[in-house]
Enzyme design. Sequence first.
Site, short mmCIF file in Angstrom:
data_model
loop_
_atom_site.label_atom_id
_atom_site.label_comp_id
_atom_site.label_asym_id
_atom_site.label_seq_id
_atom_site.Cartn_x
_atom_site.Cartn_y
_atom_site.Cartn_z
N CYS A 58 -8.53 4.84 -10.79
CA CYS A 58 -7.18 4.94 -10.21
C CYS A 58 -6.89 3.75 -9.29
CB CYS A 58 -7.06 6.26 -9.45
SG CYS A 58 -5.61 6.39 -8.38
N CYS A 61 -5.65 4.57 -5.75
CA CYS A 61 -6.77 5.10 -4.96
C CYS A 61 -7.55 3.95 -4.35
CB CYS A 61 -7.71 5.94 -5.84
SG CYS A 61 -6.92 7.38 -6.58
#
Length: 320
Positions: A58, A61
Site C-alpha cells: 500500500c 501506508c
Amino acid sequence: MGANYSATLHEAHNMPTTPQFKSSQVNAFHSSKKWKLHFDSLKDTNKLVVIDFTATWCGPCKYMEPVLNEFAAKYTDVEFVKIDVDELADVAQEYGVQAMPTFVLIKKGKMIDKIVGADKDALKMKIEKHRAMFILRCMPIQHGSCIRKKPIAILSKLKQLDHIRRRGRGGAARGPGGGGHHMQKMGANYSTTWPEAHNMPITPQIKRSQVIAFHSSTKWKLHFGSLKNTNKLVVIDFTATWCSPCKYMEPVLNDFAAKYADVEFVKIDVDELADVAQEYEVQAMPSFVLIRKGKVVDKVVGADKDGLQKKIEKHRASLY
C-alpha cells in the site's frame, strides 16, 4: 524496504532524516495471540491507543509510516501500534477495516474514533482531541473537580480518606475517634465508610443508594428516550472511579436522591460510557448535568454540594 522505508522515503525526496524517523516507537504485532494479550492488558488503563492498519503493498501506508513514527516520538503518552492486514486478517476484520491505511483510536478496550486514508492532519487532530481528554482527567485535583483548584476543607477530608483507603487494603484503619473501621467493599459501599471514618451518623438514605447507575450506552439511551415526554427533572452525575471529589459527592447525591423523591438521579462513569460523556461535553469530574424533557437546563462542575442543591431546588420548584 519495509522496516527502513521511513528513511528511504525521506532520502528519495531530499528531506532531512531525523532521529525520530530512524528509530520507530511504533509497536508492530505479527501474532494475533500476542496482540490480544497486549490488548487485554490495556483495558484497565486510560491510555489512548492508535492502531495503524497497513499493508506492505500500500503506497499511502508507506507515506504515513514516517508520519506515525513522528507522532509516536511526539506524543509519548499515546501508544502506537502497527498491524499488517494480511498478517492479522482476523484483527482487521474485527475492526471492520476495508481500506488502507485505517487508523483506529482505542481507549479502555473500546473504539472511540477512526480515520480512513493517509490524512496526516486529521489523524493529528483526532489524537490531540482524545489525548487532551486523558491529560485533563489526569491533572492534579483542584477546586473540587479533577482539573480545578479545590477548597482546603475538601483537600483535608480527601487526604484523610486517601490515607484510610490505603490502610484499608490491609484490613482495618483507625478513624478520627480512635476506633478501627474495617474497609470492606470500598467501591459500592463507599457512602457508608465515609460517615464511619468521620464519626458522622449513618442515615438510611446514605446506606441505600437511590441513584440509578447505567453501564450500557444503549440502555441509557432507551431510558433517556422515555424521559423526553415527562416533566421530571433528571440529574446526571458524571463520575470516575479514580476521582476523589466524585467519591466525596457520592453520599451527598444519595442524600439528595432520598430527599428529592420527585427528581431522578443518574450516575454515569465517564470511562464506561465515554460517548455519553462526550455528548454532554464533560471535561472535568464530577460534572452534574440537569435535564428536563431531553434538554440540558443547567450544569454544575466540581464537588459543590451547595451549588448543586440550589440548582436542583431552582429547577424542581418550576415543576409545581
